[in-house]
Scaffold this active site. Sequence first.
Site, mmCIF file in Angstrom:
data_model
loop_
_atom_site.group_PDB
_atom_site.id
_atom_site.type_symbol
_atom_site.label_atom_id
_atom_site.label_comp_id
_atom_site.label_asym_id
_atom_site.label_seq_id
_atom_site.Cartn_x
_atom_site.Cartn_y
_atom_site.Cartn_z
ATOM 1 N N LYS A 55 33.433 7.997 -4.375
ATOM 2 C CA LYS A 55 33.467 6.557 -4.656
ATOM 3 C C LYS A 55 33.330 5.703 -3.406
ATOM 4 O O LYS A 55 32.933 4.528 -3.496
ATOM 5 C CB LYS A 55 34.768 6.211 -5.363
ATOM 6 C CG LYS A 55 34.923 6.804 -6.759
ATOM 7 C CD LYS A 55 34.096 6.063 -7.772
ATOM 8 C CE LYS A 55 34.465 6.461 -9.186
ATOM 9 N NZ LYS A 55 33.703 5.696 -10.205
ATOM 10 N N SER A 302 33.713 16.306 -6.914
ATOM 11 C CA SER A 302 33.627 14.868 -6.673
ATOM 12 C C SER A 302 34.832 14.237 -5.995
ATOM 13 O O SER A 302 34.712 13.150 -5.429
ATOM 14 C CB SER A 302 33.350 14.140 -7.993
ATOM 15 O OG SER A 302 34.307 14.513 -8.974
#
Length: 312
Positions: A55, A302
């Site tokens: 992110k 991730s």
Amino acid sequence: MISRDDIRWCYGTIQPYIRRTPVIAVELSELDESAAGLPAGTLKLEQLQCAGSFKARGAFTNLLLREVPPAGVVAASGGNHGVAVAYAAHRRGVPAKIFVPTVSAPAKIERIRQLGADLVVTGERYADALAAAQDWEHNSGAMSVHAYDQRETILGQGTLGLELAEQAGDLDTVLVPVGGGGLIAGVAAWFAGAVRVVGVEPEGAPTLSYARAAGQPADAPAGSVAADALAPRRVGELVFPITQAYVDDVLLVDDASILAAQRALWQAFRVAAEPAASVGIAALLAGAYKPAPGEHVAVVISGANMSPSQLS
């Protein structure tokens, strides 16, 4: 649509602020007994990214390419996006207000606080936090940094695909976690059909699966052990056409498989991953995705914003 040139230009802008996360070559058959027969593969270790997840790429892209007002930035998040926006705002010296739901992991909430953001915990799910963030945006004049449905966010996440293409050599398939879809849209935009891109999402939060069945973004359940990262209710409006053009398939995995994959990653490779980051491995172990002999599969890990006790 977003082109490779767009992503390449974005990468040049954010590169001083992010890490070029490593890849490792692994024998997927070492994961556990159910992995026997799986070929060698590549893991993209984005849990080593600044702020603990991919992110950060989208967060910095928003803060560097858009004009931030004096009121600063506001974001709604299940957790990881909030950490990333708080981190980017801290680095850039701008105020940040972050809204997260009660389902957000305590480790993520604490990290947001440590980074100096003004944190509000409200509602049970991401959609509740998003509504509160939108109210704050309208009343304060702060700039909204959307977790997935913003062009700059998708551009930033696409830089992961750029790095992976340079690091992993000839790829056949990339397995990508899906929540709101910003990551898979960015990665798919980079590969643009040259590599098979497959999304993986929890059975309890099938946002892209529902959208593909409906032919447009549609409300989906928002449950699962990965609900703090992969349960936004519906896939993004900007995300959907990119996935329609470039995503080959979307697979579902259950919570038991996700937790088993998280444990297997740690036990086999000493890779720490939160549940949401383990869904690609879950698809392989559960047989939801079955590589062909010799197929080169990359799996995006991730993020890892969690308590170390979750690995036990």
